[in-house]
Design a protein around this motif. Structure first.
Motif, PDB file in Angstrom:
ATOM      1  N   PRO A  52      -1.262  15.572  -2.339  1.00 43.70           N
ATOM      2  CA  PRO A  52      -2.250  14.738  -3.037  1.00 43.70           C
ATOM      3  C   PRO A  52      -3.411  15.529  -3.621  1.00 43.70           C
ATOM      4  O   PRO A  52      -3.878  15.220  -4.727  1.00 43.70           O
ATOM      5  CB  PRO A  52      -2.713  13.768  -1.943  1.00 43.70           C
ATOM      6  CG  PRO A  52      -1.549  13.669  -1.010  1.00 43.70           C
ATOM      7  CD  PRO A  52      -0.953  15.042  -0.983  1.00 43.70           C
ATOM      8  N   ALA A  53      -3.882  16.544  -2.910  1.00 50.75           N
ATOM      9  CA  ALA A  53      -5.021  17.317  -3.423  1.00 50.75           C
ATOM     10  C   ALA A  53      -4.664  17.998  -4.738  1.00 50.75           C
ATOM     11  O   ALA A  53      -5.482  18.037  -5.669  1.00 50.75           O
ATOM     12  CB  ALA A  53      -5.457  18.355  -2.389  1.00 50.75           C
TER      13      ALA A  53
ATOM     14  N   ALA B 282       0.827  -1.210   0.000  1.00 56.12           N
ATOM     15  CA  ALA B 282       0.000   0.000   0.000  1.00 56.12           C
ATOM     16  C   ALA B 282       0.856   1.253   0.000  1.00 56.12           C
ATOM     17  O   ALA B 282       0.422   2.317  -0.454  1.00 56.12           O
ATOM     18  CB  ALA B 282      -0.937   0.002   1.205  1.00 56.12           C
ATOM     19  N   GLY B 283       2.078   1.131   0.536  1.00 62.85           N
ATOM     20  CA  GLY B 283       2.941   2.303   0.646  1.00 62.85           C
ATOM     21  C   GLY B 283       2.479   3.267   1.699  1.00 62.85           C
ATOM     22  O   GLY B 283       2.836   4.444   1.689  1.00 62.85           O
TER      23      GLY B 283
ATOM     24  N   VAL C  82       7.000  12.656  -6.742  1.00 64.59           N
ATOM     25  CA  VAL C  82       5.642  13.186  -6.881  1.00 64.59           C
ATOM     26  C   VAL C  82       4.721  12.320  -6.025  1.00 64.59           C
ATOM     27  O   VAL C  82       4.992  11.136  -5.815  1.00 64.59           O
ATOM     28  CB  VAL C  82       5.194  13.178  -8.365  1.00 64.59           C
ATOM     29  CG1 VAL C  82       3.721  13.522  -8.516  1.00 64.59           C
ATOM     30  CG2 VAL C  82       6.044  14.159  -9.180  1.00 64.59           C
ATOM     31  N   ALA C  83       3.647  12.907  -5.521  1.00 66.87           N
ATOM     32  CA  ALA C  83       2.701  12.162  -4.698  1.00 66.87           C
ATOM     33  C   ALA C  83       2.230  10.897  -5.414  1.00 66.87           C
ATOM     34  O   ALA C  83       2.035  10.898  -6.633  1.00 66.87           O
ATOM     35  CB  ALA C  83       1.501  13.033  -4.345  1.00 66.87           C
ATOM     36  N   SER C  84       2.059   9.826  -4.660  1.00 67.57           N
ATOM     37  CA  SER C  84       1.532   8.584  -5.220  1.00 67.57           C
ATOM     38  C   SER C  84       0.048   8.740  -5.523  1.00 67.57           C
ATOM     39  O   SER C  84      -0.665   9.489  -4.842  1.00 67.57           O
ATOM     40  CB  SER C  84       1.728   7.430  -4.229  1.00 67.57           C
ATOM     41  OG  SER C  84       3.090   7.217  -3.961  1.00 67.57           O
TER      42      SER C  84
ATOM     43  N   VAL D  57      -5.598  11.082  -3.521  1.00 67.17           N
ATOM     44  CA  VAL D  57      -5.573  11.642  -4.871  1.00 67.17           C
ATOM     45  C   VAL D  57      -6.862  11.287  -5.611  1.00 67.17           C
ATOM     46  O   VAL D  57      -7.451  12.126  -6.299  1.00 67.17           O
ATOM     47  CB  VAL D  57      -4.337  11.130  -5.632  1.00 67.17           C
ATOM     48  CG1 VAL D  57      -4.414  11.508  -7.112  1.00 67.17           C
ATOM     49  CG2 VAL D  57      -3.068  11.676  -5.009  1.00 67.17           C
ATOM     50  N   VAL D  58      -7.301  10.041  -5.472  1.00 59.35           N
ATOM     51  CA  VAL D  58      -8.553   9.614  -6.112  1.00 59.35           C
ATOM     52  C   VAL D  58      -9.717  10.473  -5.628  1.00 59.35           C
ATOM     53  O   VAL D  58     -10.539  10.934  -6.419  1.00 59.35           O
ATOM     54  CB  VAL D  58      -8.820   8.124  -5.838  1.00 59.35           C
ATOM     55  CG1 VAL D  58     -10.214   7.732  -6.310  1.00 59.35           C
ATOM     56  CG2 VAL D  58      -7.768   7.250  -6.529  1.00 59.35           C
TER      57      VAL D  58
END
Length: 258
Positions: A119-120, A76-77, A144-146, A151-152
Motif C-alpha cells: 500500500p505505501a 470493506a475488503g 494490485v493493492a486496493s 494507500v490514502v
C-alpha cells in the motif's frame, strides 16, 4: 472485452475510494473538499462512537445504510480493521480504462501498475503521478493493492483525486493499451537504453512491475521496449515508488504528460 468493461463502468470500485474504520470515516465526513456518497454502518454498532458517525453524516447530508457486521467486512475488503463502518468517497478522476481510451482526449501518458501489492508504494506512486500531471495510472482491480485507508494515508490524501484508471487485470490493461496504439515501455534495471536518453513516443504507457516478481509474463508479452534508470555506487535498482518518481519527473522535464 467491451461488454465486460461496460459492466465494470458501473462498479462502485470504478467510482469510489472506500475507506473503513471510525477515524478514516470521520476524517472523510469532516473534509468539505470530499464528496461522500454513503456510509455503511454495522447494525451492531451502538454507543458514542456510532452516534458520532451518525451525527457527522447528518451534518453533511450523507445517507447512512445499516448492514450486518459481516456485510461491512465484505464491502470493506478487510476483516480486521473496518470497526463496523465504511464510507464510499467519490473519486472524481477515477474511471474505467476503456472509457479513457475511448474518450475525446485519451491520456498521452499512462502508468500501468503490475503486481504492486505494498500500500505505501501504491500511495506514493499515486501522489507522485498526480503531482507530475500524468494522464492516468492504471490500478487493476486484481493483483494490485486496493486503494484503502493505508494507500490514502501514504498518498497524503491525494489518492482521492488521482487520475486512476481501472481494469480487471494488468494483462487486460496491457492488451487494451496496445490495441489503442500505445507502445508499452517496461521500467527494467537491465535494459540497454536509459530513461534519460531514450526517445519517448507519444502517447506512451510505462509498466511498473511488482516489488519482487517485476513485470508479469502476461504483461511482458505486450511490452514493446524497456528503459532503465542508470545506477551508480553498486546499487542495482530503486524501490518501485522511487523509480516511478524519477520517471514521472523526467516526463515533466521533457514536457511530456497529461
Amino acid at each position: 472485452m467491451q461488454h465486460a468493461e461496460a459492466s465494470a463502468a458501473v462498479s462502485p470500485k470504478d467510482r469510489f475510494v472506500t475507506v473503513y474504520g471510525r477515524k478514516p470515516v470521520l476524517e472523510a465526513l469532516g473534509d468539505p473538499d470530499l464528496a461522500v456518497d454513503k456510509v455503511v454502518l454495522a447494525d451492531t454498532a451502538r454507543g458514542p462512537a456510532a452516534r458520532e458517525i451518525l451525527d457527522a453524516a447528518a451534518r453533511r447530508g450523507v445517507p447512512v445504510r445499516r448492514a450486518s457486521a459481516h456485510r461491512v467486512k465484505v464491502l470493506a475488503g478487510n476483516g480486521r480493521h473496518d470497526q463496523g463502518v465504511l464510507a464510499d468517497v467519490v473519486a472524481p478522476r477515477m474511471r474505467p480504462l476503456a472509457a479513457a481510451l475511448d474518450g475525446r482526449r485519451p491520456p498521452r501518458t499512462v502508468l500501468l501498475l503490475d503486481g504492486i501489492t505494498t500500500p505505501a508504494n501504491l500511495g506514493m506512486i499515486l501522489r507522485t503521478a498526480t503531482a507530475a500531471g500524468i494522464g492516468g495510472v492504471v490500478v487493476p482491480r486484481h493483483g494490485v493493492a486496493s486503494i484503502d485507508p493505508l494507500v490514502v494515508k501514504a498518498s497524503a490524501g491525494v489518492a482521492f483525486h488521482a487520475p486512476v484508471l481501472r481494469a480487471a487485470t494488468a494483462e487486460d490493461a496491457a492488451e487494451a493499451l496496445r490495441r489503442a496504439g500505445y507502445p508499452l515501455l517496461a521500467m527494467d534495471a537491465g535494459a540497454d537504453q536509459t530513461l534519460f536518453t531514450a526517445r519517448l513516443p507519444e502517447p506512451v504507457a510505462f509498466v511498473l512491475g511488482g516489488e519482487t516478481a517485476g513485470v508479469s509474463p502476461g504483461v511482458r508479452r505486450h511490452v514493446t521496449g524497456r528503459v532503465a534508470i542508470p545506477m551508480a555506487g553498486g546499487v542495482e535498482s530503486l524501490n518501485v515508488a522511487g523509480a516511478a518518481a524519477v520517471l514521472c519527473f523526467e516526463l515533466v522535464r521533457r514536457r511530456i504528460g497529461g
